[in-house]
Design a protein around this motif. Structure first.
Motif, PDB file in Angstrom:
ATOM      1  N   VAL A 240       0.856  -1.192   0.000  1.00  7.99           N
ATOM      2  CA  VAL A 240       0.000   0.000   0.000  1.00  7.99           C
ATOM      3  C   VAL A 240       0.886   1.234   0.000  1.00  7.99           C
ATOM      4  N   GLN A 241       0.374   2.307  -0.603  1.00 10.84           N
ATOM      5  CA  GLN A 241       1.160   3.523  -0.768  1.00 10.84           C
ATOM      6  C   GLN A 241       0.246   4.726  -0.521  1.00 10.84           C
ATOM      7  N   HIS A 242       0.213   5.231   0.706  1.00 13.64           N
ATOM      8  CA  HIS A 242      -0.700   6.339   0.980  1.00 13.64           C
ATOM      9  C   HIS A 242      -0.403   7.585   0.151  1.00 13.64           C
ATOM     10  N   PRO A 243       0.844   7.873  -0.241  1.00 10.19           N
ATOM     11  CA  PRO A 243       1.056   9.057  -1.084  1.00 10.19           C
ATOM     12  C   PRO A 243       0.186   9.076  -2.342  1.00 10.19           C
ATOM     13  N   LEU A 244      -0.215   7.908  -2.844  1.00 12.61           N
ATOM     14  CA  LEU A 244      -1.105   7.887  -3.995  1.00 12.61           C
ATOM     15  C   LEU A 244      -2.485   8.429  -3.633  1.00 12.61           C
ATOM     16  N   LEU A 245      -3.008   8.013  -2.488  1.00 13.38           N
ATOM     17  CA  LEU A 245      -4.296   8.551  -2.042  1.00 13.38           C
ATOM     18  C   LEU A 245      -4.170  10.032  -1.731  1.00 13.38           C
ATOM     19  N   TYR A 246      -3.061  10.420  -1.126  1.00  7.37           N
ATOM     20  CA  TYR A 246      -2.840  11.822  -0.784  1.00  7.37           C
ATOM     21  C   TYR A 246      -2.863  12.707  -2.032  1.00  7.37           C
ATOM     22  N   SER A 247      -2.133  12.312  -3.061  1.00  5.36           N
ATOM     23  CA  SER A 247      -1.990  13.174  -4.226  1.00  5.36           C
ATOM     24  C   SER A 247      -3.093  12.977  -5.264  1.00  5.36           C
ATOM     25  N   LEU A 248      -3.711  11.799  -5.313  1.00  8.96           N
ATOM     26  CA  LEU A 248      -4.707  11.497  -6.335  1.00  8.96           C
ATOM     27  C   LEU A 248      -6.133  11.499  -5.792  1.00  8.96           C
ATOM     28  N   GLY A 249      -6.301  11.873  -4.537  1.00  7.36           N
ATOM     29  CA  GLY A 249      -7.624  11.815  -3.926  1.00  7.36           C
ATOM     30  C   GLY A 249      -8.673  12.591  -4.695  1.00  7.36           C
ATOM     31  N   GLY A 250      -8.305  13.769  -5.193  1.00  9.45           N
ATOM     32  CA  GLY A 250      -9.255  14.576  -5.938  1.00  9.45           C
ATOM     33  C   GLY A 250      -9.755  13.865  -7.181  1.00  9.45           C
ATOM     34  N   ASN A 251      -8.843  13.243  -7.924  1.00  9.92           N
ATOM     35  CA  ASN A 251      -9.243  12.507  -9.117  1.00  9.92           C
ATOM     36  C   ASN A 251     -10.032  11.246  -8.764  1.00  9.92           C
ATOM     37  N   LEU A 252      -9.704  10.626  -7.639  1.00 11.01           N
ATOM     38  CA  LEU A 252     -10.474   9.458  -7.217  1.00 11.01           C
ATOM     39  C   LEU A 252     -11.933   9.834  -6.987  1.00 11.01           C
TER      40      LEU A 252
ATOM     41  N   ALA B  56       4.122  -1.088   3.490  1.00 13.92           N
ATOM     42  CA  ALA B  56       3.833   0.224   2.914  1.00 13.92           C
ATOM     43  C   ALA B  56       5.048   0.775   2.191  1.00 13.92           C
ATOM     44  N   GLY B  57       4.767   1.666   1.231  1.00 14.74           N
ATOM     45  CA  GLY B  57       5.818   2.343   0.489  1.00 14.74           C
ATOM     46  C   GLY B  57       5.288   3.614  -0.132  1.00 14.74           C
ATOM     47  N   SER B  58       6.017   4.151  -1.104  1.00 15.09           N
ATOM     48  CA  SER B  58       5.682   5.466  -1.641  1.00 15.09           C
ATOM     49  C   SER B  58       5.160   5.434  -3.075  1.00 15.09           C
ATOM     50  N   ASP B  59       5.587   4.481  -3.884  1.00  9.82           N
ATOM     51  CA  ASP B  59       5.364   4.463  -5.325  1.00  9.82           C
ATOM     52  C   ASP B  59       5.984   5.680  -6.004  1.00  9.82           C
ATOM     53  N   CYS B  60       7.031   6.229  -5.426  1.00 14.23           N
ATOM     54  CA  CYS B  60       7.777   7.319  -6.059  1.00 14.23           C
ATOM     55  C   CYS B  60       8.338   6.784  -7.389  1.00 14.23           C
ATOM     56  N   ASN B  61       8.295   7.506  -8.460  1.00 17.18           N
ATOM     57  CA  ASN B  61       8.050   8.915  -8.647  1.00 17.18           C
ATOM     58  C   ASN B  61       6.619   9.254  -9.036  1.00 17.18           C
ATOM     59  N   VAL B  62       5.718   8.330  -8.964  1.00 24.13           N
ATOM     60  CA  VAL B  62       4.327   8.646  -9.251  1.00 24.13           C
ATOM     61  C   VAL B  62       3.793   9.641  -8.217  1.00 24.13           C
ATOM     62  N   SER B  63       4.218   9.473  -6.985  1.00 21.58           N
ATOM     63  CA  SER B  63       3.786  10.382  -5.930  1.00 21.58           C
ATOM     64  C   SER B  63       4.983  10.719  -5.054  1.00 21.58           C
ATOM     65  N   PHE B  64       4.714  11.269  -3.874  1.00 17.15           N
ATOM     66  CA  PHE B  64       5.770  11.802  -3.023  1.00 17.15           C
ATOM     67  C   PHE B  64       6.544  10.687  -2.331  1.00 17.15           C
ATOM     68  N   PHE B  65       7.841  10.909  -2.178  1.00 20.04           N
ATOM     69  CA  PHE B  65       8.695   9.906  -1.547  1.00 20.04           C
ATOM     70  C   PHE B  65       8.646   9.963  -0.028  1.00 20.04           C
ATOM     71  N   ASP B  66       8.520  11.135   0.552  1.00 18.20           N
ATOM     72  CA  ASP B  66       8.710  11.392   1.982  1.00 18.20           C
ATOM     73  C   ASP B  66       7.997  10.361   2.863  1.00 18.20           C
ATOM     74  N   PRO B  67       8.744   9.493   3.569  1.00 16.60           N
ATOM     75  CA  PRO B  67       8.096   8.478   4.404  1.00 16.60           C
ATOM     76  C   PRO B  67       7.248   9.073   5.525  1.00 16.60           C
ATOM     77  N   LEU B  68       7.665  10.203   6.089  1.00 18.38           N
ATOM     78  CA  LEU B  68       6.898  10.763   7.201  1.00 18.38           C
ATOM     79  C   LEU B  68       5.560  11.325   6.734  1.00 18.38           C
ATOM     80  N   LEU B  69       5.507  11.862   5.515  1.00 21.78           N
ATOM     81  CA  LEU B  69       4.224  12.275   4.971  1.00 21.78           C
ATOM     82  C   LEU B  69       3.313  11.063   4.795  1.00 21.78           C
ATOM     83  N   SER B  70       3.891   9.956   4.365  1.00 24.12           N
ATOM     84  CA  SER B  70       3.107   8.740   4.196  1.00 24.12           C
ATOM     85  C   SER B  70       2.638   8.193   5.538  1.00 24.12           C
ATOM     86  N   ILE B  71       3.517   8.191   6.531  1.00 25.17           N
ATOM     87  CA  ILE B  71       3.132   7.711   7.862  1.00 25.17           C
ATOM     88  C   ILE B  71       2.015   8.583   8.422  1.00 25.17           C
TER      89      ILE B  71
END
Length: 263
Positions: free
Chosen positions: A117-129, A156-171
């Motif tokens: 799972v990669q929360h940065p995808l939900l974080y950055s793509l939530g609007g399009n979802l 968990a991971g980031s799926d960078c470069n599709v979304s943000f790498f920062d682990p703390l943002l993901s956590i």
């Protein structure tokens, strides 16, 4: 993609569907009642490739976002696993698994299929979802709490470069389910800070079958460490994205140590 993990395991990366704009859904898109996305593979062709890879002793990770994509991958995994009893857990992995209902999750857990799972995808793509899939399905994306509670082999991971790498943002996102533009999505899928950090560290080692070598501080483990001043567990969750490492050690060598903490 072929990946060698510390020289002892080859892997095959595949894709079953697209992303938010093209994921293979079982029901039409909220934005287009005549469109459900599409799968990249016919079931028999996909199963044949999985069978070939497993027969060579490879691990497989398959990108699957939509609920019908996840089910198609699981269908093939289940048939191949039946012909290869005793496959180690994590041999077969689904990357993302955005939409996975209780029945789908139970199948994955029973088969020992790994889930990333990669929360940065939900974080950055939530609007399009929300725009393409609708509010209900957007809130169901990556049911992390359920995966953990039901005993899935998950990391968990980031799926960078599709979304943000920062682990703390993901956590932070795993704990809050916050997004960049559409607020909190699916608060029932939140996890606590300890679990979020575990998903980013020890759980990854477990999924890779490298427990004791990566993901934990233990004798004989690879010395890749990020250190922070104070305890992240004590921080208010909304402070986590602004925290910066005080020390970074890679392979036993300090590569970031502005205050000379490593000596």
């Amino acid at each position: 993609d072929f990946v060698d993990t510390h020289g002892d395991q080859n892997s095959l990366k595949m894709g079953m569907d697209g992303g938010v704009e093209g994921g293979f859904l079982c029901q039409p898109y909220a934005s287009n009642p005549s469109f459900r996305g599409h799968a990249f593979w016919e079931p028999d062709d996909f199963e044949q490739v999985v069978e070939h890879a497993v027969g060579r002793g490879w691990r497989i990770g398959c990108h699957a976002v939509g609920d019908c994509a996840v089910r198609r991958v699981l269908d093939a995994y289940e048939r191949v696993a039946a012909r290869h009893p005793g496959l180690p857990p994590g041999t077969l992995v689904i990357e993302h698994a955005f939409l996975a209902d209780a029945q789908t999750r139970a199948r994955a857990v029973r088969l020992g299929v790994g889930i990333t799972v990669q929360h940065p995808l939900l974080y950055s793509l939530g609007g399009n979802l929300v725009r393409y899939w609708g509010e209900e399905r957007a809130s169901q994306v990556m049911p992390v709490r359920a995966w953990v509670d039901e005993g899935a082999l998950i990391a968990a991971g980031s799926d960078c470069n599709v979304s943000f790498f920062d682990p703390l943002l993901s956590i932070w996102g795993l704990v809050t389910r916050g997004t960049r533009t559409v607020g909190v999505q699916g608060p029932e899928s939140r996890v606590d800070t300890y679990t979020a950090i575990w998903l980013y560290t020890a759980a990854g080692g477990r999924l890779l079958r490298e427990d004791g070598r990566v993901g934990t501080l233990a004798p004989g483990a690879f010395a890749d460490i990020v250190g922070f001043r104070g305890d992240l567990m004590d921080d208010p969750v909304d402070d986590l994205p602004s925290r910066r490492p005080a020390l970074t050690v890679v392979g036993g060598r300090a590569v970031h140590d502005p205050d000379g903490l490593f000596g």
